[in-house]
Design a protein around this motif. Structure first.
Motif, PDB file in Angstrom:
ATOM      1  N   ARG A 166      -5.942 -63.345  -2.165  1.00  0.00           N
ATOM      2  CA  ARG A 166      -6.581 -62.642  -3.273  1.00  0.00           C
ATOM      3  C   ARG A 166      -5.645 -61.575  -3.852  1.00  0.00           C
ATOM      4  O   ARG A 166      -5.524 -61.440  -5.073  1.00  0.00           O
ATOM      5  CB  ARG A 166      -7.884 -62.007  -2.783  1.00  0.00           C
ATOM      6  CG  ARG A 166      -8.770 -61.511  -3.915  1.00  0.00           C
ATOM      7  CD  ARG A 166     -10.163 -61.178  -3.429  1.00  0.00           C
ATOM      8  NE  ARG A 166     -10.160 -60.043  -2.516  1.00  0.00           N
ATOM      9  CZ  ARG A 166     -10.712 -60.049  -1.302  1.00  0.00           C
ATOM     10  NH1 ARG A 166     -11.294 -61.141  -0.838  1.00  0.00           N
ATOM     11  NH2 ARG A 166     -10.683 -58.970  -0.539  1.00  0.00           N
ATOM     12  N   LYS A 224      -4.152 -61.733  -7.652  1.00  0.00           N
ATOM     13  CA  LYS A 224      -4.340 -60.623  -8.595  1.00  0.00           C
ATOM     14  C   LYS A 224      -2.996 -60.120  -9.108  1.00  0.00           C
ATOM     15  O   LYS A 224      -2.817 -59.895 -10.317  1.00  0.00           O
ATOM     16  CB  LYS A 224      -5.087 -59.473  -7.913  1.00  0.00           C
ATOM     17  CG  LYS A 224      -6.577 -59.673  -7.746  1.00  0.00           C
ATOM     18  CD  LYS A 224      -7.185 -58.426  -7.123  1.00  0.00           C
ATOM     19  CE  LYS A 224      -8.692 -58.588  -6.900  1.00  0.00           C
ATOM     20  NZ  LYS A 224      -9.275 -57.360  -6.285  1.00  0.00           N
ATOM     21  N   VAL A 237      -4.308 -53.235  -8.031  1.00  0.00           N
ATOM     22  CA  VAL A 237      -4.660 -54.136  -6.926  1.00  0.00           C
ATOM     23  C   VAL A 237      -5.185 -53.332  -5.739  1.00  0.00           C
ATOM     24  O   VAL A 237      -6.212 -53.675  -5.137  1.00  0.00           O
ATOM     25  CB  VAL A 237      -3.446 -54.994  -6.508  1.00  0.00           C
ATOM     26  CG1 VAL A 237      -3.759 -55.780  -5.241  1.00  0.00           C
ATOM     27  CG2 VAL A 237      -3.071 -55.952  -7.629  1.00  0.00           C
ATOM     28  N   THR A 246      -8.737 -51.930  -6.530  1.00  0.00           N
ATOM     29  CA  THR A 246      -9.796 -52.939  -6.538  1.00  0.00           C
ATOM     30  C   THR A 246     -10.028 -53.545  -5.159  1.00  0.00           C
ATOM     31  O   THR A 246     -11.093 -54.111  -4.910  1.00  0.00           O
ATOM     32  CB  THR A 246      -9.471 -54.064  -7.538  1.00  0.00           C
ATOM     33  OG1 THR A 246      -8.198 -54.646  -7.209  1.00  0.00           O
ATOM     34  CG2 THR A 246      -9.422 -53.525  -8.959  1.00  0.00           C
TER      35      THR A 246
END
Length: 453
Positions: free
Chosen positions: A87, A91, A408, A411
């Motif tokens: 992930r 991103k 990144v 989040t």
């Protein structure tokens, strides 16, 4: 001298010393360029200053491969979950491509509106030795990510191949579980050791920056700007627009963080990038800024910063867009919408796997010009000013790396907001470059990083 320029003991901060070195080098370089004393230019500037400047850049580049390897292993191990790693990687990759594509699209739009190069006369332009480089296919670009020989990739500094191999190694270590613990601990120790070496090298930064800037302005001077002033002004304007507006909008929209605080804390890395014109050489400083000054966990920062230094070329993409419009106007060639879309696509693809070293932008530009049918010889028009422009666009490149890294981390809940809010967090203090115990914990791995509150 203002209190903000000094540390708690009253000494000048390292960032202030570097800025003084840069300013002093600029003034001295312009003076020496105007005086044109052959002995001084040859033996003092080209000889001694050139030697010291090269030694400093070489010392920074000396750190890159081992620092990327060990910090990336610690980052992958610190993330601890292959799904989270995927992930974070997804991103990062998506944001890097988005910022690069936005950068060149805006640059082309500005250049089309201003029209640099219209009415330019080619008489007297030396195009000797200007050759192009054939653009690789998309498939060749992606195939080259996987190294045939990891040892050769490490010795040759092929950053994307090194990153790919290191991530695979880190994932394998995760899959081995507890049995890989000694290996990860050894990498954490080596990561701390490399950061100590970074501190030693950075102690000489003011001297290195002074010599680099003096040499650049002594050799280039101000006169080279005059024939291509419209190109320079449009390029600098597009770079600043991306730096202060586009990237800050990305930061605010996707992370909610204060752009003013961010810009203040990334300044040391921008200064290094401007001085060295190398994203790779600036990796240690960028990593330190995002982890110690902004509170990004080492697990995220050690992954996204080297990754960005390799594939994120916002400033370089802007240069290619402006240069393409400039040369199209010079030669009276209408590229049309399709041609400019091709330029955007080529610039984004060419940025993947291109080394973050000085002068690489011109190599990428030859690929773009070949693709759209513009004469390669036109590069001779901008060769004289490219070194100075390279310094600015490298600062833009590493700022984009830091923006994406921060987004990144924010989040993913891998950012310490207390550190981001602290104006003195991670400052480079006077002549004492030692990292305190708390900062060492951050550098040791994600296990030592606090989650966002």
């Amino acid at each position: 001298m203002g209190a903000a320029l000094r540390d708690e003991s009253g000494k000048l901060s390292l960032t202030t010393k570097i800025m003084l070195g840069m300013g002093g080098g600029l003034v001295l370089g312009v003076i020496l360029n105007l005086m044109q004393i052959e002995f001084v230019n040859t033996h003092v500037v080209g000889g001694f200053f050139g030697m010291v400047g090269r030694m400093f850049v070489n010392a920074l580049q000396m750190l890159v491969v081992p620092l990327v390897f060990f910090s990336l292993i610690c980052g992958v191990a610190g993330i601890g979950d292959i799904r989270i790693l995927g992930r974070v990687g997804g991103k990062s990759f998506g944001l890097y491509l988005a910022t690069t594509a936005t950068a060149i699209a805006v640059a082309i739009l500005i250049a089309l509106l201003v029209g640099p190069g219209q009415g330019f006369v080619m008489d007297g332009v030396d195009t000797t030795g200007v050759t192009g480089k054939e653009a690789p296919s998309v498939w060749d670009t992606f195939a080259a990510i996987v190294p045939r020989n990891p040892v050769a990739a490490f010795s040759g500094g092929e950053m994307l191949q090194i990153i790919f191999y290191t991530i695979i190694l880190g994932v394998a270590a995760l899959m081995l579980g507890e049995r890989s613990k000694p290996f990860v601990e050894a990498c954490e120790f080596m990561n701390e050791l490399m950061m100590k070496v970074v501190q030693i090298v950075m102690a000489f930064a003011p001297i290195g920056v002074f010599c680099l800037i003096t040499k650049t302005f002594t050799e280039q001077g101000i006169g080279l700007f005059l024939p291509v002033m419209t190109y320079v002004l449009v390029l600098v304007g597009a770079l600043f627009l991306h730096l202060f507006v586009t990237l800050m909008i990305f930061l605010k929209v996707f992370s909610g963080l204060d752009p003013f605080v961010f810009m203040k804390k990334i300044r040391p890395a921008q200064i290094f990038a401007f001085s060295t014109a190398s994203s790779n050489a600036t990796i240690p400083v960028t990593l330190r800024c995002v982890t110690e000054r902004m509170g990004v966990s080492n697990a995220v920062g050690s992954f996204t910063v080297p990754f960005g230094a390799t594939i994120n070329m916002d400033g370089t993409a802007i240069m290619q867009g402006v240069a393409t419009v400039f040369l199209a106007n010079v030669y009276g060639i209408d590229l049309g919408i399709g041609g400019y879309v091709t330029v955007i696509a080529m610039a984004v693809l060419a940025s993947i796997g291109t080394a973050g070293v000085p002068g690489v932008g011109l190599v990428m530009l030859t690929m773009v010009l070949n693709q759209v049918g513009l004469p390669i010889e036109g590069i001779a028009l901008i060769l004289g000013v490219d070194r100075l422009m390279d310094m600015i666009r490298t600062a833009v490149n590493i700022t984009g790396d830091a923006v994406v890294t921060t987004i990144v981390a924010r989040t993913e809940g891998q950012m310490d907001m207390d550190t981001f809010a602290d104006p003195t967090a991670g400052e480079l203090i006077g002549d004492n470059l030692g990292i305190d115990e708390k900062a060492e914990g951050v550098l040791a791995g994600a296990a030592h990083a606090r989650p966002a509150e």
